[in-house]
Scaffold this active site. Structure first.
Site, PDB file in Angstrom:
ATOM      1  N   SER A  60     -20.235   0.181  10.940  1.00 39.34           N
ATOM      2  CA  SER A  60     -19.440  -0.648  10.036  1.00 39.34           C
ATOM      3  C   SER A  60     -18.257   0.102   9.440  1.00 39.34           C
ATOM      4  O   SER A  60     -17.514  -0.447   8.644  1.00 39.34           O
ATOM      5  CB  SER A  60     -20.321  -1.175   8.912  1.00 39.34           C
ATOM      6  OG  SER A  60     -20.615  -0.122   8.016  1.00 39.34           O
ATOM      7  N   GLY A  61     -18.112   1.387   9.747  1.00 44.33           N
ATOM      8  CA  GLY A  61     -16.983   2.150   9.197  1.00 44.33           C
ATOM      9  C   GLY A  61     -17.329   2.893   7.923  1.00 44.33           C
ATOM     10  O   GLY A  61     -16.475   3.527   7.315  1.00 44.33           O
ATOM     11  N   LEU A  62     -18.584   2.829   7.486  1.00 46.14           N
ATOM     12  CA  LEU A  62     -18.980   3.526   6.255  1.00 46.14           C
ATOM     13  C   LEU A  62     -19.637   4.875   6.542  1.00 46.14           C
ATOM     14  O   LEU A  62     -20.201   5.494   5.643  1.00 46.14           O
ATOM     15  CB  LEU A  62     -19.926   2.648   5.423  1.00 46.14           C
ATOM     16  CG  LEU A  62     -19.249   1.521   4.625  1.00 46.14           C
ATOM     17  CD1 LEU A  62     -20.281   0.564   4.054  1.00 46.14           C
ATOM     18  CD2 LEU A  62     -18.397   2.069   3.497  1.00 46.14           C
ATOM     19  N   GLY A  63     -19.583   5.299   7.773  1.00 48.52           N
ATOM     20  CA  GLY A  63     -20.056   6.656   8.096  1.00 48.52           C
ATOM     21  C   GLY A  63     -21.563   6.784   8.177  1.00 48.52           C
ATOM     22  O   GLY A  63     -22.115   7.842   7.856  1.00 48.52           O
TER      23      GLY A  63
ATOM     24  N   ALA B  99     -22.809   9.839  10.360  1.00 53.98           N
ATOM     25  CA  ALA B  99     -22.523  11.150   9.760  1.00 53.98           C
ATOM     26  C   ALA B  99     -23.355  11.355   8.492  1.00 53.98           C
ATOM     27  O   ALA B  99     -23.787  12.475   8.195  1.00 53.98           O
ATOM     28  CB  ALA B  99     -21.035  11.263   9.447  1.00 53.98           C
ATOM     29  N   ALA B 100     -23.615  10.273   7.747  1.00 51.99           N
ATOM     30  CA  ALA B 100     -24.410  10.422   6.513  1.00 51.99           C
ATOM     31  C   ALA B 100     -25.866  10.741   6.840  1.00 51.99           C
ATOM     32  O   ALA B 100     -26.486  11.607   6.199  1.00 51.99           O
ATOM     33  CB  ALA B 100     -24.316   9.147   5.672  1.00 51.99           C
TER      34      ALA B 100
ATOM     35  N   ASP C 167     -15.086  11.918   9.308  1.00 54.27           N
ATOM     36  CA  ASP C 167     -16.331  11.401   8.714  1.00 54.27           C
ATOM     37  C   ASP C 167     -17.214  12.537   8.213  1.00 54.27           C
ATOM     38  O   ASP C 167     -17.661  12.543   7.064  1.00 54.27           O
ATOM     39  CB  ASP C 167     -17.124  10.573   9.741  1.00 54.27           C
ATOM     40  CG  ASP C 167     -16.500   9.217   9.992  1.00 54.27           C
ATOM     41  OD1 ASP C 167     -15.326   9.040   9.634  1.00 54.27           O
ATOM     42  OD2 ASP C 167     -17.184   8.339  10.558  1.00 54.27           O
TER      43      ASP C 167
HETATM   44  C1  MEV Z   1     -13.789   6.348  12.280  1.00 48.70           C
HETATM   45  O1  MEV Z   1     -14.434   6.364  11.021  1.00 48.70           O
HETATM   46  C2  MEV Z   1     -12.347   6.720  12.159  1.00 48.70           C
HETATM   47  C3  MEV Z   1     -11.542   6.795  13.447  1.00 48.70           C
HETATM   48  O2  MEV Z   1     -10.247   7.277  13.101  1.00 48.70           O
HETATM   49  C4  MEV Z   1     -12.202   7.707  14.456  1.00 48.70           C
HETATM   50  C5  MEV Z   1     -12.183   9.157  14.039  1.00 48.70           C
HETATM   51  O3  MEV Z   1     -11.393   9.545  13.164  1.00 48.70           O
HETATM   52  O4  MEV Z   1     -12.953   9.920  14.638  1.00 48.70           O
HETATM   53  C6  MEV Z   1     -11.374   5.416  14.079  1.00 48.70           C
END
Ligand code: MEV
Length: 316
Positions: A104-107, A110-111, A152
């Protein structure tokens, strides 16, 4: 035997400006999101069959010794054990929980990895410096994201706003004044790897055009940093709009995100954009105390699965 248990956590993150272009060495700005997070717990056990990994949210339970080479959870455990010079398969139970939606883009990845690295270090009485955590998590991200920029793992390991340029030393920065952003989940799972791979293919086919767009994103990110450091937070909305126009051209927005972004603006947000890989996942909107509730309500009414209003703090 008394069970010795150790727990550690990690917060989520959100990219404010510069996603995708950051993979091509332009700067990006990201901040931790402490409203969501992951925890990992390491417990000694005496079953004798090695390390058992339980990921509650994924309904997974497996022995480290049976996991595939590229299994994300097993990989970060193996990397951390090797880094610390520990047995490759200790008699432990590692339990992982996360409140961060996947893809979802909230990492979320990685978290979870950061929580595992920290918990293992703590369990054996070793300090986990942000540098070490970030480097280990990056190595596991590489296997899953293809060409991650490293943003991230950096923002999550350092737990502070970061100005990130690939290959350069980490620079954190302090906003002149706190500001609010609304984060809304479109509910569409969109793996970062896919979006990053599609952008790479498009960049290979039209390099000059994509380089020009990435340059424009870079200028927006510089302007956003100046605005944040000077306390001109009113400029962030228009800068988000400008970044979103470029993200659409780069090809990582989608109809659902565009609709929610329009809804946020119509409800009073000063600007809005997708955040992270795009094609789904989260969007962010620049709000203040007066507009936050109306924007959050409008996004929810328009179908956002979850809205978080978070404050980017002005503390060291
Ligand atoms: C992902 O959170 C962000 C991107 O720029 C990919 C990255 O930086 O590795 C889409």
């Amino acid at each position: 035997m008394t069970e010795v248990t150790t727990t550690a956590g990690a917060s989520g993150k959100i990219i404010l400006f510069g996603e995708h272009a950051v993979v091509y060495n332009r700067p990006a700005i990201a901040v931790p999101v402490t409203e969501v997070g992951a925890t990992a717990t390491v417990t000694d056990r005496s079953v004798g069959n090695g390390c058992l990994i339980i990921a509650h949210d994924l309904q997974r339970e497996f022995l480290l010794s049976t996991a595939a080479e590229d299994d994300a959870l097993a990989l970060i455990v193996r990397l951390t054990l090797a880094e610390l010079g520990l047995s490759a398969d200790p008699d432990w139970r590692i339990e992982v929980r996360s409140t961060i939606p996947i893809a979802s883009g909230l990492g979320s990845g990685a978290a979870v990895s950061t929580a595992i690295v920290r918990a293992i270090h703590r369990h054996v009485g070793r300090a986990a410096s942000p540098d070490v955590v970030s480097a280990l998590v990056y190595r596991s991200e590489e296997v899953h994201h293809g060409t991650p920029s490293g943003i991230d793992n950096t923002v999550i390991a350092y737990e502070r706003p970061v100005w990130f340029v690939r290959g350069e030393p980490i620079r954190s920065f302090v906003p002149a004044q706190p500001f609010l952003i609304a984060i809304a989940d479109s509910g569409i799972a969109s793996p970062t790897r896919q979006a990053v791979g599609d952008v790479r293919r498009a960049w290979q086919a039209q390099t000059a055009q994509y380089e020009a767009w990435f340059d424009e994103v870079g200028e927006i990110v510089h302007a956003a940093r100046r605005a944040i450091e000077d306390g001109n937070v009113a400029q962030l909305g228009p800068l988000m709009d400008a970044n979103q126009r470029l993200l659409s051209q780069i090809g990582v927005s989608c109809r659902e995100l565009d609709l929610l972004i329009d809804v946020a603006r119509a409800a009073g947000a000063a600007g809005a954009k997708l955040s992270g890989g795009g094609r789904g996942g989260n969007l962010i909107a620049a709000v203040d105390e007066k507009t936050a509730a109306a924007v959050a309500d409008a996004l929810t009414a328009a179908g956002a699965k979850r809205v978080i209003v978070t404050e980017v703090k002005n503390e060291e």
